[in-house]
Write a protein that holds these residues in place. Structure first.
Motif, PDB file in Angstrom:
ATOM      1  N   VAL A 166       0.830  -1.208   0.000  1.00 54.67           N
ATOM      2  CA  VAL A 166       0.000   0.000   0.000  1.00 54.67           C
ATOM      3  C   VAL A 166       0.858   1.249   0.000  1.00 54.67           C
ATOM      4  O   VAL A 166       0.336   2.366  -0.097  1.00 54.67           O
ATOM      5  CB  VAL A 166      -0.928   0.034   1.237  1.00 54.67           C
ATOM      6  N   TYR A 167       2.171   1.071   0.101  1.00 53.34           N
ATOM      7  CA  TYR A 167       3.060   2.236   0.145  1.00 53.34           C
ATOM      8  C   TYR A 167       2.993   3.000  -1.180  1.00 53.34           C
ATOM      9  O   TYR A 167       2.885   2.421  -2.255  1.00 53.34           O
ATOM     10  CB  TYR A 167       4.486   1.787   0.426  1.00 53.34           C
ATOM     11  N   ASN A 168       3.055   4.307  -1.066  1.00 52.38           N
ATOM     12  CA  ASN A 168       2.983   5.205  -2.214  1.00 52.38           C
ATOM     13  C   ASN A 168       1.623   5.163  -2.903  1.00 52.38           C
ATOM     14  O   ASN A 168       1.502   5.479  -4.091  1.00 52.38           O
ATOM     15  CB  ASN A 168       4.091   4.909  -3.230  1.00 52.38           C
ATOM     16  N   THR A 169       0.606   4.771  -2.143  1.00 52.57           N
ATOM     17  CA  THR A 169      -0.780   4.845  -2.610  1.00 52.57           C
ATOM     18  C   THR A 169      -1.599   5.523  -1.510  1.00 52.57           C
ATOM     19  O   THR A 169      -1.181   5.569  -0.353  1.00 52.57           O
ATOM     20  CB  THR A 169      -1.369   3.452  -2.881  1.00 52.57           C
ATOM     21  N   PRO A 170      -2.782   6.053  -1.856  1.00 53.21           N
ATOM     22  CA  PRO A 170      -3.616   6.662  -0.812  1.00 53.21           C
ATOM     23  C   PRO A 170      -3.994   5.700   0.308  1.00 53.21           C
ATOM     24  O   PRO A 170      -4.308   6.137   1.424  1.00 53.21           O
ATOM     25  CB  PRO A 170      -4.856   7.131  -1.587  1.00 53.21           C
ATOM     26  N   TRP A 171      -3.938   4.406   0.037  1.00 49.60           N
ATOM     27  CA  TRP A 171      -4.309   3.437   1.066  1.00 49.60           C
ATOM     28  C   TRP A 171      -3.362   3.482   2.260  1.00 49.60           C
ATOM     29  O   TRP A 171      -3.759   3.140   3.376  1.00 49.60           O
ATOM     30  CB  TRP A 171      -4.344   2.032   0.472  1.00 49.60           C
ATOM     31  N   PRO A 228       1.407  10.052  -0.937  1.00 50.70           N
ATOM     32  CA  PRO A 228       2.065   9.793  -2.225  1.00 50.70           C
ATOM     33  C   PRO A 228       2.231  11.084  -3.016  1.00 50.70           C
ATOM     34  O   PRO A 228       1.517  12.068  -2.800  1.00 50.70           O
ATOM     35  CB  PRO A 228       1.086   8.830  -2.927  1.00 50.70           C
ATOM     36  N   THR A 247      -0.663  13.579  -4.139  1.00 48.06           N
ATOM     37  CA  THR A 247      -1.827  13.491  -3.249  1.00 48.06           C
ATOM     38  C   THR A 247      -1.794  14.639  -2.260  1.00 48.06           C
ATOM     39  O   THR A 247      -0.827  14.794  -1.512  1.00 48.06           O
ATOM     40  CB  THR A 247      -1.841  12.156  -2.494  1.00 48.06           C
TER      41      THR A 247
END
Length: 551
Positions: free
Chosen positions: A412-417, A496, A499
């Motif tokens: 999930v790294y570098n994602t909004p999650w 990220p 974002t």
């Protein structure tokens, strides 16, 4: 239900914390190697800045504790002992500073007290030199956290049975003896617990030291961790070791608080507690009201007024002149090119998602920990509360380490999650505590009857448990939404590329010099922060008065 709760808590909480420890021990774990264990401990601990940062952290925590005690203890004693006019109004006003994001309050004080600031324009003097220093950080943070002490002391004093004080008076004890021999000993655990909580909150705060004291060279462990993650070359093992030190300091404060709160239990001699009669203030009423008003002016009105004034002026250099007043910055928030609408949309989406996830997980965790008296249930209860004792920047470091491992098939790294994971980890204790209290009040009769009638576990959950505890959960989820939508430290480290949230938008505008637009967004954040808890209170009261008939 335990099959859902266990993996969720392990992924959200245990997984990032495990990697903080592993990264500190094995500096090359990011490459999949477990060689050279503890090799960087000596280098990191020998850094001369570490001693300075640690001492500054302790110095900051001690300063804020002293400031909160000087303000919160006298206010709490007066509120709990005497008939203070407009008492409910003061309670509401003193709650506001605690709900305003600290970094926004710090920005408000900058434009109020700096050279050519609003105080300088109105009264001809400024306190900029003091503000951008250790004492400035202590001043601003004290005004943010003193409500913790105020409410702890006022509620504790009000809960002391009047029979004790009345018995002392009948026995001929003076007011001074009654205070030092009865009231103060009974209230001391609550005072100490509140001050320890203030200490833990102070040493983990990032925004205020970064905004006010970094330029004067007053760096603390939190800013040290941020430096090791943002300055090249990035030092992940060093950040992990500093995070562990910070966790130990915060954990020691929470352990001390828990020990003080649970060490002794005071009750009335008859087993029937009674609230003591509040005494009139008499000729001291104007002085007490002046004290309450001065604290409300400094803690509530001044920073909010400064934020609104900055957001409502066309240019900073134009000052508070009438012809400089404008709603331009608020109109710019609606302009697509500013990125403000995108930041608002992102923050509200993340806040809603976090509220829904933590709400459902909080209910499931509460059912497992309350209904099952097993070692696993006690472990899950402990794990769900661990984030309360861990600074937000440490959670962010753990998530970076845990989800940036090259061997992970999915990350999930570098994602909004990753922001959702961070917010859920930080805010899950809120919904768990609310849900635990509500589930304990339900009893087991309805659930047992449903199971005897053949209802499946999830049918019991969605048809009985959730409808009955819905008011408490709505209040908790609204609180989670309000905090998640303006969270700063984890967002700054984890967001990220591309974002933008409310917090990063404000932070970025301030760094770029577009302070008016940043303050307009700050006004929106303050509005959300103040409105959502009020809405939660109204919903809770409405259901508490009419919910019994509905269910």
């Amino acid at each position: 239900m335990a099959a859902l709760v266990i993996p969720a808590l392990l992924i959200l909480i245990a997984w990032p914390l495990l990697f903080i420890i592993l990264q500190a021990i094995f500096p090359h774990i990011g490459r999949g190697a477990l060689d050279a264990p503890f090799s960087l401990f000596g280098k990191t601990l020998a850094d001369p800045r570490l001693v300075e940062w640690t001492l500054n952290t302790l110095k900051l925590g001690a300063g804020v504790v002293c400031g909160a005690a000087l303000i919160g203890v006298p206010l709490g004693l007066l509120r709990g002992l005497f008939k203070v006019p407009f008492a409910a109004v003061w309670d509401l006003l003193f709650l506001v500073p605690f709900t305003i994001p600290p970094y926004i309050a710090a920005l408000g004080w900058i434009f109020a007290l700096q050279r050519r600031g609003y105080v300088d324009q109105l009264f001809g003097f400024n306190l900029g030199h003091m503000l951008f220093s250790y004492w400035g950080v202590v001043f601003v943070m004290t005004l943010n956290v003193f409500p913790v002490v105020y409410f702890a002391v006022s509620r504790s004093v009000a809960a002391v049975s009047g029979r004790y004080l009345e018995a002392a008076r009948v026995s001929g004890a003076s007011a001074r003896v009654s205070f030092f021999r009865i009231l103060l000993p009974l209230s001391l655990p609550a005072i100490a617990a509140g001050l320890l909580l203030v200490f833990a909150m102070s040493i983990e705060e990032f925004g205020t030291p970064a905004v006010l004291a970094a330029r004067s060279g007053f760096l603390v462990l939190v800013t040290g961790v941020e430096q090791r993650l943002s300055d090249y070359p990035i030092d992940l093992p060093g950040a992990s070791i500093l995070s562990i030190i910070l966790v130990l300091l915060a954990l020691s404060a929470f352990v001390g608080q828990h020990w003080l709160v649970n060490r002794k239990d005071f009750g009335s001699m008859s087993g029937k507690p009674s609230r003591q009669e509040l005494k009139p203030l008499g000729r001291y009423a104007p002085l007490v009201l002046a004290f309450f008003f001065a604290v409300a002016l400094a803690g509530t009105f001044a920073p909010i007024a400064s934020v609104l004034a900055t957001a409502s002026t066309r240019t900073i250099s134009g000052g508070l002149a009438v012809d400089n007043l404008s709603l331009k910055h608020f109109r710019d928030l609606a302009d697509q090119s500013s990125g403000a609408l995108e930041a608002l949309t992102t923050s509200f989406t993340l806040g809603i998602g976090t509220a829904l996830i933590t709400g459902m997980l909080g209910v499931l965790t509460a059912l497992v920990t309350v209904r099952r008296k097993t070692p696993m249930a006690r472990f899950l209860d402990f794990l769900s509360l661990v984030p309360n004792t861990i600074p937000g920047i440490v959670i962010a470091v753990g998530l970076i380490l845990a989800w940036s491992q090259p061997w992970l098939p999915v990350t999930v790294y570098n994602t909004p999650w990753v922001l959702v994971f961070a917010y859920c980890c930080l805010l899950l204790p809120y919904t768990v505590r609310y849900a635990t209290t509500a589930v304990r009040q339900l009893g087991t009769g309805l659930e047992n009857a449903a199971r005897v009638s053949g209802a499946r576990p999830f049918a019991v959950l969605f048809r009985i448990v959730i409808p009955l505890i819905l008011p408490s959960m709505v209040a908790a989820m609204l609180l989670v939404f309000a905090v998640a939508s303006r969270e700063l430290v984890a967002t700054v480290l984890l967001a990220p590329l591309g974002t933008s949230t409310i917090a990063t938008f404000i932070w970025g505008q301030f760094e770029q010099g577009s302070v008016g637009l940043g303050m307009a967004m700050s006004s929106v954040a303050i509005l959300v922060t103040l409105t959502v808890p009020a809405l939660a209170t109204l919903i809770t009261r409405r259901f508490s008065t009419g919910g019994a008939a509905g269910f």
